[in-house]
Design an enzyme around this catalytic site. Structure first.
Site, mmCIF file in Angstrom:
data_model
loop_
_atom_site.group_PDB
_atom_site.id
_atom_site.type_symbol
_atom_site.label_atom_id
_atom_site.label_comp_id
_atom_site.label_asym_id
_atom_site.label_seq_id
_atom_site.Cartn_x
_atom_site.Cartn_y
_atom_site.Cartn_z
ATOM 1 N N LYS A 22 0.838 -1.207 0.000
ATOM 2 C CA LYS A 22 0.000 0.000 0.000
ATOM 3 C C LYS A 22 0.869 1.252 0.000
ATOM 4 C CE LYS A 22 -1.552 1.677 4.069
ATOM 5 N NZ LYS A 22 -1.259 3.107 4.243
ATOM 6 N N ASN A 23 1.894 1.273 0.848
ATOM 7 C CA ASN A 23 2.680 2.506 0.997
ATOM 8 C C ASN A 23 3.602 2.773 -0.185
ATOM 9 O OD1 ASN A 23 1.416 2.988 3.357
ATOM 10 N ND2 ASN A 23 3.179 2.619 4.689
ATOM 11 N N ARG A 93 -4.366 10.481 4.660
ATOM 12 C CA ARG A 93 -3.238 11.395 4.749
ATOM 13 C C ARG A 93 -2.396 11.398 3.474
ATOM 14 N NH1 ARG A 93 0.429 13.804 8.127
ATOM 15 N NH2 ARG A 93 2.552 13.303 7.536
ATOM 16 N N CYS A 117 -4.697 8.107 9.791
ATOM 17 C CA CYS A 117 -4.668 7.437 11.089
ATOM 18 C C CYS A 117 -4.484 8.452 12.217
ATOM 19 C CB CYS A 117 -3.515 6.452 11.145
ATOM 20 S SG CYS A 117 -3.857 4.898 10.324
ATOM 21 N N ARG A 122 1.154 14.422 13.471
ATOM 22 C CA ARG A 122 1.587 14.169 12.097
ATOM 23 C C ARG A 122 1.548 15.403 11.195
ATOM 24 N NH1 ARG A 122 -0.492 8.435 9.920
ATOM 25 N NH2 ARG A 122 1.466 8.481 8.781
ATOM 26 N N ASP A 309 5.277 0.524 11.927
ATOM 27 C CA ASP A 309 4.049 -0.118 11.435
ATOM 28 C C ASP A 309 3.921 -1.581 11.859
ATOM 29 O OD1 ASP A 309 3.214 2.225 10.300
ATOM 30 O OD2 ASP A 309 3.618 1.652 8.228
ATOM 31 N N ILE A 331 8.874 6.841 16.647
ATOM 32 C CA ILE A 331 8.488 7.546 15.414
ATOM 33 C C ILE A 331 7.258 8.424 15.647
ATOM 34 C CG2 ILE A 331 7.900 7.307 12.956
ATOM 35 C CD1 ILE A 331 10.666 6.192 13.557
ATOM 36 N N ARG A 401 -8.485 -0.063 5.031
ATOM 37 C CA ARG A 401 -7.645 0.922 4.339
ATOM 38 C C ARG A 401 -6.349 0.293 3.849
ATOM 39 N NH1 ARG A 401 -5.810 4.971 8.019
ATOM 40 N NH2 ARG A 401 -4.510 5.308 6.220
HETATM 41 C C1 UD1 Z 1 4.780 6.791 6.370
HETATM 42 C C2 UD1 Z 1 3.893 5.593 6.179
HETATM 43 C C3 UD1 Z 1 3.390 5.111 7.541
HETATM 44 C C4 UD1 Z 1 4.574 4.853 8.464
HETATM 45 C C5 UD1 Z 1 5.500 6.063 8.534
HETATM 46 C C6 UD1 Z 1 6.771 5.806 9.310
HETATM 47 C C7 UD1 Z 1 2.887 5.993 4.018
HETATM 48 C C8 UD1 Z 1 1.675 6.334 3.237
HETATM 49 N N1 UD1 Z 1 2.764 5.983 5.348
HETATM 50 O O1 UD1 Z 1 3.996 7.814 6.969
HETATM 51 O O2 UD1 Z 1 2.660 3.901 7.330
HETATM 52 O O3 UD1 Z 1 4.088 4.592 9.763
HETATM 53 O O4 UD1 Z 1 5.877 6.457 7.197
HETATM 54 O O5 UD1 Z 1 7.469 4.750 8.768
HETATM 55 O O6 UD1 Z 1 3.930 5.679 3.459
HETATM 56 N N2 UD1 Z 1 7.028 14.526 10.606
HETATM 57 C C9 UD1 Z 1 7.094 15.868 10.886
HETATM 58 N N3 UD1 Z 1 6.887 16.762 9.863
HETATM 59 C C10 UD1 Z 1 6.642 16.344 8.585
HETATM 60 C C11 UD1 Z 1 6.583 14.977 8.309
HETATM 61 C C12 UD1 Z 1 6.789 14.080 9.341
HETATM 62 O O7 UD1 Z 1 7.313 16.268 12.023
HETATM 63 O O8 UD1 Z 1 6.477 17.203 7.707
HETATM 64 C C13 UD1 Z 1 7.232 13.535 11.686
HETATM 65 C C14 UD1 Z 1 6.008 12.675 11.956
HETATM 66 O O9 UD1 Z 1 5.100 13.302 12.815
HETATM 67 C C15 UD1 Z 1 6.648 11.455 12.564
HETATM 68 C C16 UD1 Z 1 7.951 11.321 11.778
HETATM 69 O O10 UD1 Z 1 8.215 12.619 11.264
HETATM 70 O O11 UD1 Z 1 6.938 11.680 13.911
HETATM 71 C C17 UD1 Z 1 7.952 10.329 10.657
HETATM 72 O O12 UD1 Z 1 6.819 10.542 9.847
HETATM 73 P P1 UD1 Z 1 6.808 10.184 8.303
HETATM 74 O O13 UD1 Z 1 7.954 9.298 7.947
HETATM 75 O O14 UD1 Z 1 6.633 11.429 7.544
HETATM 76 O O15 UD1 Z 1 5.478 9.330 8.193
HETATM 77 P P2 UD1 Z 1 4.517 9.310 6.962
HETATM 78 O O16 UD1 Z 1 5.337 9.539 5.737
HETATM 79 O O17 UD1 Z 1 3.346 10.159 7.223
#
Ligand code: UD1
Length: 430
Positions: A22-23, A93, A117, A122, A309, A331, A401
């Site tokens: 999915k991701n 998201r 989620c 986030r 995850d 994370i 999802r």
């Molecule tokens: C993706 C995955 C999700 C997985 C996560 C971490 C997808 C669609 N989703 O989510 O399943 O759990 O990676 O492996 O691929 N952060 C910030 N600012 C930002 C972006 C992120 O502070 O602009 C923080 C987040 O709150 C979190 C950390 O960085 O604490 C990592 O988040 P991120 O890797 O961005 O997660 P997603 O890409 O949303």
């Protein structure tokens, strides 16, 4: 809302085929917006988030064909709308992944701030700052992110993420492939979904080096064209079925997977008393070892370490392990919501900040529980499979999802699980 009714206690046996990730499919679908031609994606999992992502592309003006449920053929040559509406974004998201391609190709984009989620706040500040590095002007207007390239085209730049972000890395990679000149992304995420997206973009004509390492270099090109691409196997679904074999005391052959993408999960499960044999490059055989499950500490970290995850599923497993262990989540804040539901089923778990201490083994008892996010739902399904009696899981739309036909897949392995469809009555539909 649909529910799952699970009568626990059956050991799972047999062979299960893992679906596409999915991701990976989510950013790859978004990347089709960058092409002036047609992009065909195979092995797309048939899950709700991908249906939402396809709907978003259609809303923007892309033509989509699905010759079969796992194949999406997208032509985005006539995009006339550059706005992703709140109705779609609020449920997922990953709609934020439309920002990079729209901005990169058309120099403008408007996307509502995302939902998805409920695991912490986030933010997407790192995505937006990276777009600004590429010369975009970004503003927040009534809940929407509005971004534009003042000169019509983004300009390559060197940047460093202050924190590893998976979708942030994907978004800026997609924005940079059509930018003018060279971009360098430092402290990039290394998750396998990043090189998978890069492979697709390269097939479309992009020039990218270093995807899968912390330093990615992109030389912008004028235009991207046709491509055909197979999405990699879902490493989290693979890990979830490995836990299902171990938690129920059964034995599973897990096929169509990529063991090389889940090294940290395999190592941790082995530490915890799970026997995992790599039959070949795409097949694992998994069962609980004769010595039983043992508690083993884990800390979630960016790839290649143990993935956040898989944290909820691992917690369910640890309720069945002898001894006490700490599960540390680094994370996401607020990603222990499954713990209170597992406690309702009899688990012994204490939460202190970002650390959960699990003591086992306990005999779980079926109970009505509530799924709070995608992976939390998976952990409750796993707990329900090994619990005595009946577990009713509410709000399973979360699991829909991200897990393809999970009831059918588990049922075929011997689980007693059924979906209870919501009865629409006048009051519930009001
Ligand atoms: C993706 C995955 C999700 C997985 C996560 C971490 C997808 C669609 N989703 O989510 O399943 O759990 O990676 O492996 O691929 N952060 C910030 N600012 C930002 C972006 C992120 O502070 O602009 C923080 C987040 O709150 C979190 C950390 O960085 O604490 C990592 O988040 P991120 O890797 O961005 O997660 P997603 O890409 O949303």
């Amino acid at each position: 809302m649909d529910k799952f009714l699970i009568k626990g206690g059956n050991a799972l046996h047999g062979r299960v085929a893992i679906s596409g990730a999915k991701n990976s499919a989510l950013p790859c679908l978004a990347a089709t917006l960058l092409s002036s031609g047609t992009v065909t994606l195979h092995n797309v999992p048939y899950v709700r988030d991908l249906i939402t992502q396809r709907r978003l592309l259609e809303d923007l003006g892309a033509q989509t064909l699905t010759p079969d449920v796992h194949t999406h053929r997208i032509t985005a040559s006539n995009i006339e709308n550059f706005e992703a509406p709140y109705e779609l974004v609020k449920t997922m998201r990953a709609s934020v992944l439309a920002l990079g391609p729209l901005l990169g190709r058309f120099g403008k984009a408007k996307v509502s701030l995302p939902g998805g989620c409920a695991i912490g706040t986030r933010p997407i500040d790192l995505h937006l700052r990276a777009f600004e590095e590429l010369g975009a002007e970004v503003s927040l207007e009534s809940g929407d992110v509005v971004a534009r390239a003042p000169r019509g085209r983004l300009v390559g730049s060197e940047m460093e993420f202050e924190k590893v972000t998976v979708t942030g890395t994907e978004n800026v990679m997609m924005a940079a492939v059509l930018a003018e000149g060279r971009s360098v992304i430092r402290n990039a995420a290394c998750e396998p979904e990043i090189p998978d997206l890069a492979d697709l973009l390269i097939k479309m004509g992009a020039k990218i080096e270093g995807a899968g390492t912390p330093n990615i270099t992109i030389d912008g090109v004028e235009e991207l064209g046709d491509a055909e691409h197979w999405i990699i196997a879902d490493r989290i679904e693979t890990g979830t079925f490995a836990v299902a074999a171990a938690i129920t005391g059964g034995e599973l052959e897990i096929a169509n997977c990529r063991p090389d993408h889940i090294g940290a999960v395999i190592d941790k499960l082995r530490d915890a008393g799970v026997e995992i044999e790599e039959e070949d490059k795409t097949t694992l055989r998994v069962k609980r070892s004769s010595g039983g499950l043992k508690a083993s500490d884990v800390t979630t970290e960016p790839y290649p370490e143990f993935p956040t995850d898989m944290q909820a599923q691992y917690m369910a497993l640890m309720t069945q392990a002898e001894g006490t262990c700490d599960i540390t989540e680094t994370i996401f804040e607020n990603r222990f919501m499954h713990a209170s539901e597992l406690i309702r089923m009899g688990a012994s778990i204490e939460i202190h900040g970002n650390k959960a201490t699990v003591s086992g083994a306990v005999k779980l008892k079926g109970a009505p529980v509530l799924a709070s996010d995608l992976r939390a739902s998976a952990s409750l399904v796993l707990a329900g499979l090994c619990a005595g009696g009946e577990t009713m899981i509410d709000r399973v739309y979360h699991i829909d999802r991200g897990y393809e036909t999970i009831v059918r897949k588990l049922g075929a392995l011997g689980a007693n699980i059924e979906r209870i469809k919501e009865q629409i009555t006048e009051s519930s539909s009001a």
